[in-house]
Scaffold this motif. Structure first.
Motif, PDB file in Angstrom:
ATOM      1  N   ALA A  98      14.418 -27.126   6.435  1.00  0.00           N
ATOM      2  CA  ALA A  98      15.498 -26.324   5.865  1.00  0.00           C
ATOM      3  C   ALA A  98      16.744 -26.490   6.721  1.00  0.00           C
ATOM      4  O   ALA A  98      16.664 -26.537   7.952  1.00  0.00           O
ATOM      5  N   THR A  99      17.900 -26.563   6.057  1.00  0.00           N
ATOM      6  CA  THR A  99      19.194 -26.606   6.736  1.00  0.00           C
ATOM      7  C   THR A  99      20.099 -25.571   6.074  1.00  0.00           C
ATOM      8  O   THR A  99      20.133 -25.481   4.844  1.00  0.00           O
ATOM      9  N   ALA A 100      20.803 -24.810   6.885  1.00  0.00           N
ATOM     10  CA  ALA A 100      21.687 -23.774   6.349  1.00  0.00           C
ATOM     11  C   ALA A 100      22.866 -23.547   7.289  1.00  0.00           C
ATOM     12  O   ALA A 100      22.796 -23.857   8.482  1.00  0.00           O
ATOM     13  N   GLN A 101      23.912 -22.986   6.726  1.00  0.00           N
ATOM     14  CA  GLN A 101      25.031 -22.512   7.531  1.00  0.00           C
ATOM     15  C   GLN A 101      24.799 -21.033   7.800  1.00  0.00           C
ATOM     16  O   GLN A 101      24.450 -20.280   6.885  1.00  0.00           O
ATOM     17  N   ARG A 102      24.986 -20.641   9.044  1.00  0.00           N
ATOM     18  CA  ARG A 102      24.885 -19.236   9.440  1.00  0.00           C
ATOM     19  C   ARG A 102      26.300 -18.783   9.772  1.00  0.00           C
ATOM     20  O   ARG A 102      26.920 -19.279  10.711  1.00  0.00           O
ATOM     21  N   ILE A 103      26.818 -17.844   8.970  1.00  0.00           N
ATOM     22  CA  ILE A 103      28.195 -17.385   9.101  1.00  0.00           C
ATOM     23  C   ILE A 103      28.190 -15.997   9.730  1.00  0.00           C
ATOM     24  O   ILE A 103      27.550 -15.069   9.216  1.00  0.00           O
ATOM     25  N   TYR A 104      28.903 -15.858  10.834  1.00  0.00           N
ATOM     26  CA  TYR A 104      28.933 -14.587  11.551  1.00  0.00           C
ATOM     27  C   TYR A 104      29.710 -13.537  10.769  1.00  0.00           C
ATOM     28  O   TYR A 104      30.838 -13.775  10.359  1.00  0.00           O
ATOM     29  N   LYS A 105      29.101 -12.359  10.556  1.00  0.00           N
ATOM     30  CA  LYS A 105      29.785 -11.235   9.906  1.00  0.00           C
ATOM     31  C   LYS A 105      30.320 -10.263  10.949  1.00  0.00           C
ATOM     32  O   LYS A 105      31.406  -9.716  10.775  1.00  0.00           O
ATOM     33  N   SER A 106      29.543 -10.023  12.003  1.00  0.00           N
ATOM     34  CA  SER A 106      30.000  -9.120  13.063  1.00  0.00           C
ATOM     35  C   SER A 106      29.371  -9.533  14.389  1.00  0.00           C
ATOM     36  O   SER A 106      28.285 -10.114  14.418  1.00  0.00           O
ATOM     37  N   TRP A 107      30.085  -9.242  15.462  1.00  0.00           N
ATOM     38  CA  TRP A 107      29.612  -9.549  16.811  1.00  0.00           C
ATOM     39  C   TRP A 107      30.087  -8.435  17.725  1.00  0.00           C
ATOM     40  O   TRP A 107      31.283  -8.206  17.847  1.00  0.00           O
ATOM     41  N   LYS A 108      29.162  -7.741  18.366  1.00  0.00           N
ATOM     42  CA  LYS A 108      29.494  -6.695  19.336  1.00  0.00           C
ATOM     43  C   LYS A 108      28.799  -7.047  20.637  1.00  0.00           C
ATOM     44  O   LYS A 108      27.581  -7.202  20.668  1.00  0.00           O
ATOM     45  N   GLU A 109      29.572  -7.205  21.690  1.00  0.00           N
ATOM     46  CA  GLU A 109      29.017  -7.624  22.980  1.00  0.00           C
ATOM     47  C   GLU A 109      29.483  -6.664  24.073  1.00  0.00           C
ATOM     48  O   GLU A 109      30.659  -6.325  24.143  1.00  0.00           O
ATOM     49  N   ASP A 110      28.542  -6.220  24.902  1.00  0.00           N
ATOM     50  CA  ASP A 110      28.841  -5.306  25.997  1.00  0.00           C
ATOM     51  C   ASP A 110      28.174  -5.797  27.273  1.00  0.00           C
ATOM     52  O   ASP A 110      27.008  -6.216  27.254  1.00  0.00           O
ATOM     53  N   ALA A 111      28.920  -5.723  28.374  1.00  0.00           N
ATOM     54  CA  ALA A 111      28.342  -6.046  29.683  1.00  0.00           C
ATOM     55  C   ALA A 111      27.420  -4.903  30.106  1.00  0.00           C
ATOM     56  O   ALA A 111      27.714  -3.736  29.873  1.00  0.00           O
ATOM     57  N   TYR A 112      26.284  -5.246  30.704  1.00  0.00           N
ATOM     58  CA  TYR A 112      25.414  -4.210  31.246  1.00  0.00           C
ATOM     59  C   TYR A 112      25.180  -4.387  32.743  1.00  0.00           C
ATOM     60  O   TYR A 112      24.596  -3.524  33.382  1.00  0.00           O
ATOM     61  N   ASP A 113      25.681  -5.481  33.324  1.00  0.00           N
ATOM     62  CA  ASP A 113      25.565  -5.667  34.772  1.00  0.00           C
ATOM     63  C   ASP A 113      26.658  -6.624  35.226  1.00  0.00           C
ATOM     64  O   ASP A 113      26.723  -7.760  34.761  1.00  0.00           O
ATOM     65  N   GLU A 114      27.540  -6.133  36.100  1.00  0.00           N
ATOM     66  CA  GLU A 114      28.614  -6.956  36.643  1.00  0.00           C
ATOM     67  C   GLU A 114      28.702  -6.704  38.147  1.00  0.00           C
ATOM     68  O   GLU A 114      28.946  -5.584  38.571  1.00  0.00           O
ATOM     69  N   LEU A 115      28.461  -7.741  38.932  1.00  0.00           N
ATOM     70  CA  LEU A 115      28.563  -7.675  40.387  1.00  0.00           C
ATOM     71  C   LEU A 115      29.605  -8.680  40.840  1.00  0.00           C
ATOM     72  O   LEU A 115      29.673  -9.795  40.305  1.00  0.00           O
ATOM     73  N   ASP A 116      30.403  -8.325  41.832  1.00  0.00           N
ATOM     74  CA  ASP A 116      31.377  -9.264  42.389  1.00  0.00           C
ATOM     75  C   ASP A 116      30.665 -10.514  42.882  1.00  0.00           C
ATOM     76  O   ASP A 116      29.664 -10.425  43.593  1.00  0.00           O
TER      77      ASP A 116
END
Length: 130
Positions: A3-21
Motif C-alpha cells: 500500500a502507498t498513501a499520502q499522509r496529510i497533517y491536519k494538526s500538530w501540537k508539540e511541547d517540551a517536557y525536558d530542557e537542560l542547558d
C-alpha cells in the motif's frame, strides 16, 4: 500486499517536557492526519522526540490508523522509529501484531515514510494477514 498513501497533517501540537542547558531537548507531539491513496482514513499519533543543537532530531511514535486499507475497513497501530535531518523526516514502520480491528484483524507488516518539511508524507506498507 503493498500500500502507498499520502499522509496529510491536519494538526500538530508539540511541547517540551525536558530542557537542560547544553543537553538535547525532549518533546512530545500529538498529531492528527488524513490518508489518501491505498489507505483512506485518519490517524492519531504521538511522538517522543529528541532535538540536537543543529535542529536534527530522533523520534519514536505510535499511530492508530482508522479507515480502509484496500477493500478492508478497520484500524491498526503502527510503531515508527525515525530521524529528521536536512529538512527531511524518515521513519521505519512496524504494524504492531494484534492491533488490527474489523476487517484488519490479523494484519502485520513493515513499511516506511518520507516527509519533506512542510509537506505531506508518503507512506508505504508491505503487509499480510495471519
Amino acid at each position: 500486499m503493498k500500500a502507498t498513501a499520502q499522509r496529510i497533517y491536519k494538526s500538530w501540537k508539540e511541547d517540551a517536557y525536558d530542557e537542560l542547558d547544553g543537553a538535547p531537548k525532549l518533546t512530545q507531539s500529538r498529531v492528527t492526519n488524513t490518508f489518501v491513496g491505498d489507505i483512506e482514513g485518519e490517524s492519531w499519533e504521538e511522538y517522543l522526540m529528541m532535538y540536537r543543537s543543529d535542529d536534527s532530531c530522533s523520534y519514536i511514535g505510535l499511530e492508530r490508523i482508522i479507515g480502509k486499507l484496500g477493500e478492508r475497513s478497520g484500524s491498526f497501530v503502527v510503531q515508527g522509529i525515525g530521524t529528521y535531518e536536512n529538512g527531511m523526516a524518515r521513519a521505519s514502520l512496524t504494524i504492531i501484531p494484534g492491533s488490527g480491528t474489523g476487517d484488519l484483524v490479523g494484519i502485520r507488516g513493515q513499511g516506511e515514510y518520507v516527509a519533506p518539511k512542510g509537506q505531506y508524507s508518503t507512506v508505504t506498507l508491505d503487509y499480510e494477514f495471519n
